[in-house]
Design a protein around this motif. Structure first.
Motif, PDB file in Angstrom:
ATOM      1  N   SER A  60      19.585 -78.129 -57.056  1.00 45.49           N
ATOM      2  CA  SER A  60      18.753 -77.894 -55.881  1.00 45.49           C
ATOM      3  C   SER A  60      18.685 -76.420 -55.525  1.00 45.49           C
ATOM      4  CB  SER A  60      19.289 -78.692 -54.675  1.00 45.49           C
ATOM      5  OG  SER A  60      20.681 -78.492 -54.510  1.00 45.49           O
ATOM      6  N   THR A  61      17.547 -76.030 -54.974  1.00 44.73           N
ATOM      7  CA  THR A  61      17.396 -74.692 -54.416  1.00 44.73           C
ATOM      8  C   THR A  61      18.199 -74.603 -53.121  1.00 44.73           C
ATOM      9  OG1 THR A  61      15.473 -75.329 -53.085  1.00 44.73           O
ATOM     10  CG2 THR A  61      15.051 -74.528 -55.339  1.00 44.73           C
ATOM     11  N   ASP A  63      16.971 -73.956 -50.223  1.00 45.82           N
ATOM     12  CA  ASP A  63      16.204 -74.680 -49.199  1.00 45.82           C
ATOM     13  C   ASP A  63      16.404 -76.188 -49.304  1.00 45.82           C
ATOM     14  OD1 ASP A  63      15.247 -72.341 -48.122  1.00 45.82           O
ATOM     15  OD2 ASP A  63      13.305 -72.424 -49.150  1.00 45.82           O
ATOM     16  N   ASP A  64      16.460 -76.720 -50.522  1.00 41.10           N
ATOM     17  CA  ASP A  64      16.682 -78.154 -50.679  1.00 41.10           C
ATOM     18  C   ASP A  64      18.101 -78.547 -50.278  1.00 41.10           C
ATOM     19  OD1 ASP A  64      14.200 -79.131 -51.335  1.00 41.10           O
ATOM     20  OD2 ASP A  64      14.474 -78.976 -53.503  1.00 41.10           O
ATOM     21  N   ARG A  65      19.070 -77.671 -50.555  1.00 40.40           N
ATOM     22  CA  ARG A  65      20.435 -77.956 -50.090  1.00 40.40           C
ATOM     23  C   ARG A  65      20.473 -78.058 -48.562  1.00 40.40           C
ATOM     24  NH1 ARG A  65      24.051 -73.415 -51.992  1.00 40.40           N
ATOM     25  NH2 ARG A  65      22.302 -72.652 -53.239  1.00 40.40           N
ATOM     26  N   LEU A  68      18.756 -81.322 -47.382  1.00 34.24           N
ATOM     27  CA  LEU A  68      19.557 -82.520 -47.626  1.00 34.24           C
ATOM     28  C   LEU A  68      20.763 -82.589 -46.694  1.00 34.24           C
ATOM     29  CD1 LEU A  68      19.406 -82.536 -51.527  1.00 34.24           C
ATOM     30  CD2 LEU A  68      18.433 -84.290 -50.015  1.00 34.24           C
ATOM     31  N   ILE A 177      15.556 -84.397 -55.980  1.00 33.04           N
ATOM     32  CA  ILE A 177      14.336 -83.884 -55.362  1.00 33.04           C
ATOM     33  C   ILE A 177      13.996 -82.480 -55.852  1.00 33.04           C
ATOM     34  CG2 ILE A 177      14.805 -85.243 -53.278  1.00 33.04           C
ATOM     35  CD1 ILE A 177      15.359 -82.568 -51.825  1.00 33.04           C
ATOM     36  N   THR A 179      11.421 -79.522 -54.020  1.00 33.97           N
ATOM     37  CA  THR A 179      10.489 -79.162 -52.953  1.00 33.97           C
ATOM     38  C   THR A 179       9.870 -77.805 -53.270  1.00 33.97           C
ATOM     39  OG1 THR A 179      11.895 -80.322 -51.357  1.00 33.97           O
ATOM     40  CG2 THR A 179      10.191 -78.869 -50.467  1.00 33.97           C
ATOM     41  N   ARG A 263       7.508 -82.401 -51.268  1.00 29.81           N
ATOM     42  CA  ARG A 263       8.812 -82.800 -51.795  1.00 29.81           C
ATOM     43  C   ARG A 263       8.594 -83.921 -52.802  1.00 29.81           C
ATOM     44  NH1 ARG A 263      13.330 -85.882 -48.299  1.00 29.81           N
ATOM     45  NH2 ARG A 263      12.560 -84.404 -46.749  1.00 29.81           N
ATOM     46  N   GLU A 265      10.293 -86.704 -55.153  1.00 30.76           N
ATOM     47  CA  GLU A 265      11.514 -87.480 -55.327  1.00 30.76           C
ATOM     48  C   GLU A 265      11.419 -88.275 -56.627  1.00 30.76           C
ATOM     49  OE1 GLU A 265      11.785 -89.931 -51.870  1.00 30.76           O
ATOM     50  OE2 GLU A 265      12.365 -88.262 -50.560  1.00 30.76           O
TER      51      GLU A 265
END
Length: 299
Positions: A60-61, A63-65, A68, A177, A179, A263, A265
């Protein structure tokens, strides 16, 4: 950043899997009890990659971390620190000057294998002892297992790289994911195949799922739509440039999502990527994959 009383989880949290969830849930519960802000501390880059010099493609990037941790675990604030600076900091200074004095930490939660500070000299035992000396609460969370396997980002990366998205979700606690903002494609999906598509770029340093076609869900502008998503180099398309693309064919939708934040999934790999004899044959296969996707999501 305004100084507040914080309960903080320490870690890198790549993928924000069920093991991380054990730390983050403890943070939220303790913060509720103490009337503090549930917070997570993470780094801007992979400590393993920096220390070993190896290429470690992440789940994950940043931002995704953050997304989440907030959505799945109830974390309110996420502190993203530069790893280059943090690895030069004395381990005691990291606790006393950074966590306590700068961030206002009143309770710390860390994993059993968390190391920090110059040359990784900070460890769970030292963290627990120093926190006790300072009157700061400290919980060390032991490893979390599923099916006799320790839940780890390393193991989940292997699953994603092999396209085993259903098993990856069992260890993540959520679908894998990606995004990103939708980029402009060549319009082949809509014009030649009759499906509106979203084209996403996999950021540098982020893992590319196994090439193939996936049953996915796409979230954008408050909507959730099923999609058939191809990851790969589109071998059937003439004059493809060999770049890896993530191209989602959105079911039951007609619109232009260019520049929208989307996003993606990943739920199930339907098949591997392969070259078809014609665009018509490819379109027919995508229609078959669309029905498989509808069935997967229950209509």
């Amino acid at each position: 950043m305004e100084k507040q009383r914080r309960v903080i989880a320490l870690g890198f949290f790549d993928g924000v899997h069920l093991g991380h969830g054990a730390l983050l849930r403890r943070v939220r519960e303790t913060a509720d009890r103490l009337g503090a802000v549930p917070t997570a501390f993470t780094f801007d880059k992979s400590p393993t990659a920096v220390i070993t010099g190896q290429n470690v493609p992440l789940l994950s990037t940043v931002d995704d971390r953050i997304l989440l941790m907030r959505e799945c675990c109830g974390i309110r604030d996420v502190v993203v620190a530069p790893f280059d600076a943090m690895q030069r900091m004395d381990w005691e200074d990291f606790i006393t000057k950074y966590l306590v004095e700068e961030l206002g930490v009143v309770h710390v939660v860390a994993g059993h294998d968390f190391h920090f500070g110059y040359m990784g000299k900070g460890n769970p035992d030292r963290l627990r002892a120093k926190c006790a000396q300072l009157g700061v609460g400290c919980d060390i969370i032991q490893k979390v297992e599923r099916d006799g396997i320790t839940i780890s980002s390393t193991y989940i990366r292997t699953l994603v790289a092999q396209g085993e998205m259903e098993r990856a979700a069992q260890f993540l606690g959520h679908p894998h994911i990606l995004t990103q903002k939708v980029t402009r494609g060549r319009g082949i999906g809509h014009s030649a195949l009759g499906f509106p598509t979203v084209n996403l770029r996999v950021p540098d340093g982020v893992i590319v799922p196994a090439f193939g076609v996936y049953a996915t869900q796409v979230r954008f502008d408050g909507e959730v739509r099923a999609a058939v998503t191809n990851v790969g180099v589109r071998p059937t398309v003439a004059d493809n440039d060999g770049r890896v693309t993530v191209e989602g064919f959105i079911l039951d939708f007609d619109g232009d999502l260019y520049s929208h934040q989307v996003r993606m999934e990943f739920h199930k790999r339907l098949r591997g990527e392969r070259k078809f004899p014609s665009m018509e044959a490819l379109a027919e296969e995508i229609r078959r994959n669309a029905e498989q996707t509808r069935d997967f999501f229950g209509g």
